[in-house]
Design a protein around this motif. Sequence first.
Motif, PDB file in Angstrom:
ATOM      1  N   THR A  34       0.500  -1.072   0.148  1.00 18.12           N
ATOM      2  CA  THR A  34      -0.496  -0.145  -0.106  1.00 18.12           C
ATOM      3  C   THR A  34       0.343   1.130   0.126  1.00 18.12           C
ATOM      4  O   THR A  34       2.230   1.310   0.425  1.00 18.12           O
ATOM      5  CB  THR A  34      -0.777   0.396   0.756  1.00 18.12           C
ATOM      6  OG1 THR A  34      -1.715   0.708   1.172  1.00 18.12           O
ATOM      7  CG2 THR A  34      -0.242  -0.143   2.375  1.00 18.12           C
ATOM      8  N   ARG A  62      -9.621  -7.073   7.412  1.00 20.18           N
ATOM      9  CA  ARG A  62     -10.246  -5.861   7.570  1.00 20.18           C
ATOM     10  C   ARG A  62      -9.122  -4.739   6.792  1.00 20.18           C
ATOM     11  O   ARG A  62      -9.276  -4.168   6.004  1.00 20.18           O
ATOM     12  CB  ARG A  62     -10.968  -6.008   8.565  1.00 20.18           C
ATOM     13  CG  ARG A  62     -11.659  -4.126   8.841  1.00 20.18           C
ATOM     14  CD  ARG A  62     -11.871  -3.823  10.499  1.00 20.18           C
ATOM     15  NE  ARG A  62     -10.798  -4.218  11.289  1.00 20.18           N
ATOM     16  CZ  ARG A  62     -10.004  -3.069  11.351  1.00 20.18           C
ATOM     17  NH1 ARG A  62      -9.850  -2.363  11.015  1.00 20.18           N
ATOM     18  NH2 ARG A  62      -9.213  -3.542  12.248  1.00 20.18           N
ATOM     19  N   GLU A  63      -8.431  -4.915   7.691  1.00 15.86           N
ATOM     20  CA  GLU A  63      -7.017  -3.421   7.473  1.00 15.86           C
ATOM     21  C   GLU A  63      -6.490  -3.712   5.892  1.00 15.86           C
ATOM     22  O   GLU A  63      -6.317  -3.318   4.948  1.00 15.86           O
ATOM     23  CB  GLU A  63      -5.802  -3.561   8.142  1.00 15.86           C
ATOM     24  CG  GLU A  63      -5.814  -3.486   9.434  1.00 15.86           C
ATOM     25  CD  GLU A  63      -5.902  -1.524   9.784  1.00 15.86           C
ATOM     26  OE1 GLU A  63      -6.062  -1.425   8.746  1.00 15.86           O
ATOM     27  OE2 GLU A  63      -6.810  -0.923  10.615  1.00 15.86           O
ATOM     28  N   PHE A  65      -8.368  -5.369   3.360  1.00 11.36           N
ATOM     29  CA  PHE A  65      -9.329  -5.001   2.166  1.00 11.36           C
ATOM     30  C   PHE A  65      -9.146  -3.433   2.378  1.00 11.36           C
ATOM     31  O   PHE A  65      -9.458  -3.126   1.304  1.00 11.36           O
ATOM     32  CB  PHE A  65     -10.492  -5.669   3.165  1.00 11.36           C
ATOM     33  CG  PHE A  65     -11.520  -5.308   1.822  1.00 11.36           C
ATOM     34  CD1 PHE A  65     -11.453  -5.583   1.236  1.00 11.36           C
ATOM     35  CD2 PHE A  65     -12.637  -4.432   2.480  1.00 11.36           C
ATOM     36  CE1 PHE A  65     -13.322  -4.680  -0.286  1.00 11.36           C
ATOM     37  CE2 PHE A  65     -13.781  -3.570   1.732  1.00 11.36           C
ATOM     38  CZ  PHE A  65     -13.623  -4.366  -0.047  1.00 11.36           C
ATOM     39  N   GLU A  66      -9.209  -2.599   3.670  1.00 13.17           N
ATOM     40  CA  GLU A  66      -9.478  -1.365   3.528  1.00 13.17           C
ATOM     41  C   GLU A  66      -8.200  -0.587   2.872  1.00 13.17           C
ATOM     42  O   GLU A  66      -8.842   0.409   2.447  1.00 13.17           O
ATOM     43  CB  GLU A  66      -9.661  -0.891   5.109  1.00 13.17           C
ATOM     44  CG  GLU A  66     -10.800  -0.863   5.628  1.00 13.17           C
ATOM     45  CD  GLU A  66     -10.335  -0.688   7.355  1.00 13.17           C
ATOM     46  OE1 GLU A  66     -11.693  -1.115   8.004  1.00 13.17           O
ATOM     47  OE2 GLU A  66      -9.160  -0.046   7.560  1.00 13.17           O
ATOM     48  N   GLU A  67      -7.194  -1.372   3.173  1.00 14.55           N
ATOM     49  CA  GLU A  67      -6.001  -0.213   2.282  1.00 14.55           C
ATOM     50  C   GLU A  67      -5.667  -0.659   1.585  1.00 14.55           C
ATOM     51  O   GLU A  67      -5.188  -0.022   0.027  1.00 14.55           O
ATOM     52  CB  GLU A  67      -4.904  -0.438   3.013  1.00 14.55           C
ATOM     53  CG  GLU A  67      -4.920   0.044   4.592  1.00 14.55           C
ATOM     54  CD  GLU A  67      -3.571  -0.050   5.269  1.00 14.55           C
ATOM     55  OE1 GLU A  67      -2.391  -0.268   4.617  1.00 14.55           O
ATOM     56  OE2 GLU A  67      -3.330   0.331   6.440  1.00 14.55           O
ATOM     57  N   GLY A  69      -7.900  -3.270  -1.295  1.00 13.62           N
ATOM     58  CA  GLY A  69      -9.576  -3.225  -1.775  1.00 13.62           C
ATOM     59  C   GLY A  69      -9.076  -4.988  -2.647  1.00 13.62           C
ATOM     60  O   GLY A  69     -10.583  -5.480  -3.140  1.00 13.62           O
ATOM     61  N   PRO A 112      -8.662   0.459  -2.633  1.00 14.32           N
ATOM     62  CA  PRO A 112      -9.052   0.722  -0.691  1.00 14.32           C
ATOM     63  C   PRO A 112      -9.654   1.729  -0.729  1.00 14.32           C
ATOM     64  O   PRO A 112     -10.110   3.043  -1.252  1.00 14.32           O
ATOM     65  CB  PRO A 112      -7.680   1.196  -1.025  1.00 14.32           C
ATOM     66  CG  PRO A 112      -7.207   1.909  -2.053  1.00 14.32           C
ATOM     67  CD  PRO A 112      -7.904   1.077  -2.966  1.00 14.32           C
ATOM     68  N   SER A 113     -10.858   2.101   0.527  1.00 14.62           N
ATOM     69  CA  SER A 113     -11.569   2.118   1.020  1.00 14.62           C
ATOM     70  C   SER A 113     -10.965   3.661   1.962  1.00 14.62           C
ATOM     71  O   SER A 113     -11.163   4.635   1.762  1.00 14.62           O
ATOM     72  CB  SER A 113     -12.548   1.599   1.702  1.00 14.62           C
ATOM     73  OG  SER A 113     -11.945   1.043   2.866  1.00 14.62           O
ATOM     74  N   GLU A 114      -9.925   3.146   2.372  1.00 11.14           N
ATOM     75  CA  GLU A 114      -8.893   3.632   3.272  1.00 11.14           C
ATOM     76  C   GLU A 114      -8.646   5.490   2.587  1.00 11.14           C
ATOM     77  O   GLU A 114      -7.507   5.110   1.568  1.00 11.14           O
ATOM     78  CB  GLU A 114      -7.869   3.099   4.425  1.00 11.14           C
ATOM     79  CG  GLU A 114      -7.693   4.424   5.144  1.00 11.14           C
ATOM     80  CD  GLU A 114      -7.121   3.381   6.301  1.00 11.14           C
ATOM     81  OE1 GLU A 114      -5.777   3.721   7.519  1.00 11.14           O
ATOM     82  OE2 GLU A 114      -6.972   2.075   6.472  1.00 11.14           O
ATOM     83  N   HIS A 117      -4.876   5.911   0.480  1.00 12.31           N
ATOM     84  CA  HIS A 117      -4.062   4.971   0.450  1.00 12.31           C
ATOM     85  C   HIS A 117      -3.931   4.820  -1.258  1.00 12.31           C
ATOM     86  O   HIS A 117      -5.281   4.539  -1.751  1.00 12.31           O
ATOM     87  CB  HIS A 117      -4.501   3.412   1.266  1.00 12.31           C
ATOM     88  CG  HIS A 117      -3.776   3.408   2.807  1.00 12.31           C
ATOM     89  ND1 HIS A 117      -2.838   2.999   3.235  1.00 12.31           N
ATOM     90  CD2 HIS A 117      -4.290   4.565   3.635  1.00 12.31           C
ATOM     91  CE1 HIS A 117      -2.458   3.026   4.114  1.00 12.31           C
ATOM     92  NE2 HIS A 117      -3.310   3.801   5.013  1.00 12.31           N
TER      93      HIS A 117
END
Length: 152
Positions: A34, A62-63, A65-67, A69, A112-114, A117
């Motif tokens: 990331t 979770r992490e 996926f967030e960073e 996708g 990424p949702s965060e 990132h």
Amino acid sequence: MIRRYGEPAETGRRYTRRPGVYAILLDGDHILATHQAEPVPEFQLPGGGIDKGEHPIPALHREVFEETGWKIAVTRRLGAFRRFTYMPEYDLWAEKVCAVYLARPVRRLGPPSEAGHSAIWLPVADAVLRLGNPGDRAMLASFLSLDIQNNA
């Protein structure tokens, strides 16, 4: 004892212990990293803090996926390290205890949702040099050394 990378703890400063999970996401001769734009642009192993009451493996899923996708399949725990750092997003001086897992990227589910990132594929030889913190670099280098020995 868990090896420390980076700066030592400053005498007299209070640090909050922050357990986290991170992944070496290997696909052939590349890893999925990331790129975090803020506070300092850098490449990182995807991962982050374990929320209160959360177990490490769901936190890793979770992490990542967030960073990135990406959905992943966790293979095994590789080791852990710690580092002392300031986390401006939380206004917190932290002792980060970083457990690192080997995992395989399975499927990209989206971006990424965060915020800030980006998912980036790096050749492993470049990643060993370009990852932003010495603990990430050391864990990747150690894994690659073991992997090379196991495949020889």
